[in-house]
Design a protein around this motif. Structure first.
Motif, PDB file in Angstrom:
ATOM      1  N   ALA A  90      33.700  45.041  37.888  1.00 35.23           N
ATOM      2  CA  ALA A  90      32.597  45.369  38.797  1.00 35.23           C
ATOM      3  C   ALA A  90      32.646  44.603  40.105  1.00 35.23           C
ATOM      4  N   HIS A  91      33.517  43.614  40.197  1.00 41.22           N
ATOM      5  CA  HIS A  91      33.585  42.800  41.407  1.00 41.22           C
ATOM      6  C   HIS A  91      35.010  42.775  41.936  1.00 41.22           C
ATOM      7  N   GLY A  92      35.120  42.644  43.241  1.00 47.59           N
ATOM      8  CA  GLY A  92      36.432  42.577  43.868  1.00 47.59           C
ATOM      9  C   GLY A  92      36.434  41.581  45.012  1.00 47.59           C
ATOM     10  N   ALA A  93      37.614  41.271  45.497  1.00 51.15           N
ATOM     11  CA  ALA A  93      37.784  40.415  46.672  1.00 51.15           C
ATOM     12  C   ALA A  93      38.481  41.244  47.747  1.00 51.15           C
ATOM     13  N   TYR A  94      38.033  41.084  48.979  1.00 55.21           N
ATOM     14  CA  TYR A  94      38.543  41.905  50.072  1.00 55.21           C
ATOM     15  C   TYR A  94      39.326  41.043  51.060  1.00 55.21           C
ATOM     16  N   GLU A  95      40.341  41.667  51.662  1.00 55.91           N
ATOM     17  CA  GLU A  95      41.084  40.983  52.718  1.00 55.91           C
ATOM     18  C   GLU A  95      41.569  42.006  53.734  1.00 55.91           C
ATOM     19  N   ARG A  96      41.720  41.555  54.968  1.00 61.46           N
ATOM     20  CA  ARG A  96      42.256  42.414  56.022  1.00 61.46           C
ATOM     21  C   ARG A  96      43.653  41.935  56.398  1.00 61.46           C
ATOM     22  N   GLU A  97      44.510  42.908  56.646  1.00 58.90           N
ATOM     23  CA  GLU A  97      45.856  42.632  57.123  1.00 58.90           C
ATOM     24  C   GLU A  97      46.083  43.530  58.324  1.00 58.90           C
ATOM     25  N   GLY A  98      45.884  42.964  59.493  1.00 55.63           N
ATOM     26  CA  GLY A  98      45.882  43.793  60.690  1.00 55.63           C
ATOM     27  C   GLY A  98      44.653  44.687  60.682  1.00 55.63           C
ATOM     28  N   ASP A  99      44.875  45.983  60.820  1.00 54.87           N
ATOM     29  CA  ASP A  99      43.770  46.931  60.790  1.00 54.87           C
ATOM     30  C   ASP A  99      43.508  47.470  59.388  1.00 54.87           C
ATOM     31  N   ALA A 100      44.335  47.100  58.433  1.00 53.04           N
ATOM     32  CA  ALA A 100      44.206  47.640  57.072  1.00 53.04           C
ATOM     33  C   ALA A 100      43.301  46.756  56.218  1.00 53.04           C
ATOM     34  N   LEU A 101      42.532  47.392  55.334  1.00 54.48           N
ATOM     35  CA  LEU A 101      41.632  46.687  54.420  1.00 54.48           C
ATOM     36  C   LEU A 101      42.161  46.851  52.992  1.00 54.48           C
ATOM     37  N   TYR A 102      42.230  45.731  52.273  1.00 52.03           N
ATOM     38  CA  TYR A 102      42.730  45.738  50.899  1.00 52.03           C
ATOM     39  C   TYR A 102      41.679  45.155  49.961  1.00 52.03           C
ATOM     40  N   VAL A 103      41.734  45.628  48.709  1.00 55.25           N
ATOM     41  CA  VAL A 103      40.826  45.152  47.676  1.00 55.25           C
ATOM     42  C   VAL A 103      41.660  44.517  46.564  1.00 55.25           C
ATOM     43  N   LEU A 104      41.242  43.343  46.122  1.00 53.43           N
ATOM     44  CA  LEU A 104      41.814  42.734  44.934  1.00 53.43           C
ATOM     45  C   LEU A 104      40.783  42.886  43.823  1.00 53.43           C
ATOM     46  N   VAL A 105      41.109  43.705  42.849  1.00 54.79           N
ATOM     47  CA  VAL A 105      40.161  44.030  41.789  1.00 54.79           C
ATOM     48  C   VAL A 105      40.796  43.737  40.440  1.00 54.79           C
ATOM     49  N   GLY A 106      40.033  43.092  39.560  1.00 59.20           N
ATOM     50  CA  GLY A 106      40.518  42.814  38.222  1.00 59.20           C
ATOM     51  C   GLY A 106      40.371  44.027  37.317  1.00 59.20           C
ATOM     52  N   LEU A 107      41.169  44.076  36.272  1.00 54.49           N
ATOM     53  CA  LEU A 107      41.039  45.110  35.256  1.00 54.49           C
ATOM     54  C   LEU A 107      40.346  44.501  34.041  1.00 54.49           C
ATOM     55  N   ARG A 108      39.339  45.183  33.546  1.00 54.09           N
ATOM     56  CA  ARG A 108      38.532  44.653  32.448  1.00 54.09           C
ATOM     57  C   ARG A 108      39.391  44.306  31.231  1.00 54.09           C
ATOM     58  N   GLU A 109      38.989  43.211  30.575  1.00 56.20           N
ATOM     59  CA  GLU A 109      39.620  42.766  29.332  1.00 56.20           C
ATOM     60  C   GLU A 109      41.129  42.647  29.463  1.00 56.20           C
ATOM     61  N   SER A 110      41.552  42.096  30.584  1.00 54.94           N
ATOM     62  CA  SER A 110      42.982  41.907  30.835  1.00 54.94           C
ATOM     63  C   SER A 110      43.176  40.709  31.755  1.00 54.94           C
ATOM     64  N   PRO A 111      44.403  40.224  31.888  1.00 54.11           N
ATOM     65  CA  PRO A 111      44.679  39.149  32.847  1.00 54.11           C
ATOM     66  C   PRO A 111      45.113  39.668  34.208  1.00 54.11           C
ATOM     67  N   PHE A 112      44.936  40.980  34.446  1.00 50.67           N
ATOM     68  CA  PHE A 112      45.516  41.596  35.639  1.00 50.67           C
ATOM     69  C   PHE A 112      44.528  41.704  36.796  1.00 50.67           C
ATOM     70  N   VAL A 113      45.068  41.410  37.983  1.00 45.47           N
ATOM     71  CA  VAL A 113      44.367  41.651  39.250  1.00 45.47           C
ATOM     72  C   VAL A 113      45.265  42.579  40.063  1.00 45.47           C
ATOM     73  N   VAL A 114      44.699  43.659  40.570  1.00 49.97           N
ATOM     74  CA  VAL A 114      45.464  44.634  41.355  1.00 49.97           C
ATOM     75  C   VAL A 114      45.059  44.524  42.824  1.00 49.97           C
TER      76      VAL A 114
END
Length: 218
Positions: A90-114
């Motif tokens: 339900a929560h994510g972290a955001y970052e900008r790279e130039g003009d592009a916007l990216y989201v770092l979002v975790g996957l539930r019940e896992s060790p993964f962040v996409v």
């Protein structure tokens, strides 16, 4: 002795002095300390790119890490191309790279962040609370990195850990950077070749400089 002869002798003496000075100079304009410095800088820059170069030549067949409820932690291998499917947290972290916007979002019940490009509805304006990530499950392929191999995202890992939606494996999270595939970043390989060639050239100059006897021994 005539004045013309004196001028001629003086000219020959100066020419002889000039030739002697040139003979005492190193054959290379680069002295050993400068060559060593150039080699050190080149090697350091190559070492900084080591992980990226290893990924460039890594297998192009993705590691299958499974899906929600059936993840395959035994297949985890840092700096490899991988694929997985999951339900976003339900929560994510955001970052900008130039003009592009990216989201770092975790996957539930896992060790993964996409890390993926922001989707419609995930527009984030700095200074305002970030919107929740799109809740729809998704499949993703990209570069898999262990947490310690992705220090750039340390703050994002810490933020997502605090939300309590992830399950670190052996205390570690894993990042999957969507879209990064092996065999694509040949520009980086070209830079590495130039650095290696520069180091090799300076190595040759260093050997020549060390083999050349001191001026007093000639």
């Amino acid at each position: 002795m005539s004045e013309e002869q004196l001028v001629q002798e003086e000219r020959q003496r100066r020419i002889a002095e000039l030739e002697a000075r040139l003979a005492r100079r190193p054959r290379s304009a680069i002295r050993p300390p400068m060559a060593l410095l150039a080699i050190g800088v080149s090697v350091a820059l190559l070492a900084m790119q080591g992980r990226d170069l290893a990924y460039l030549f890594s297998p192009r067949t993705p590691l299958s890490l499974g899906a929600e409820g059936d993840y395959r932690p035994e297949a985890l291998l840092s700096n490899r191309y991988a694929q997985l499917h999951g339900v976003p947290a339900a929560h994510g972290a955001y970052e900008r790279e130039g003009d592009a916007l990216y989201v770092l979002v975790g996957l539930r019940e896992s060790p993964f962040v996409v890390r993926r490009p922001a989707l419609p509805g995930e527009e984030w304006i700095p200074g305002r609370p970030p919107p929740p990530p799109d809740p729809r499950p998704f499949a993703v392929r990209g570069r898999l990195l262990a947490e310690e191999d992705a220090p750039r995202y340390r703050d994002a890992f810490a933020l997502l850990r605090e939300k309590g939606e992830l399950q670190p494996r052996e205390g570690r999270l894993w990042l999957l950077i969507e879209g990064q595939r092996p065999g694509e970043d040949w520009g980086r390989a070209g830079v590495a070749v130039l650095l290696a060639a520069f180091a090799a050239a300076n190595g040759v100059l260093l050997v020549r400089g060390l083999r050349r006897p001191p001026a007093g021994e000639r």
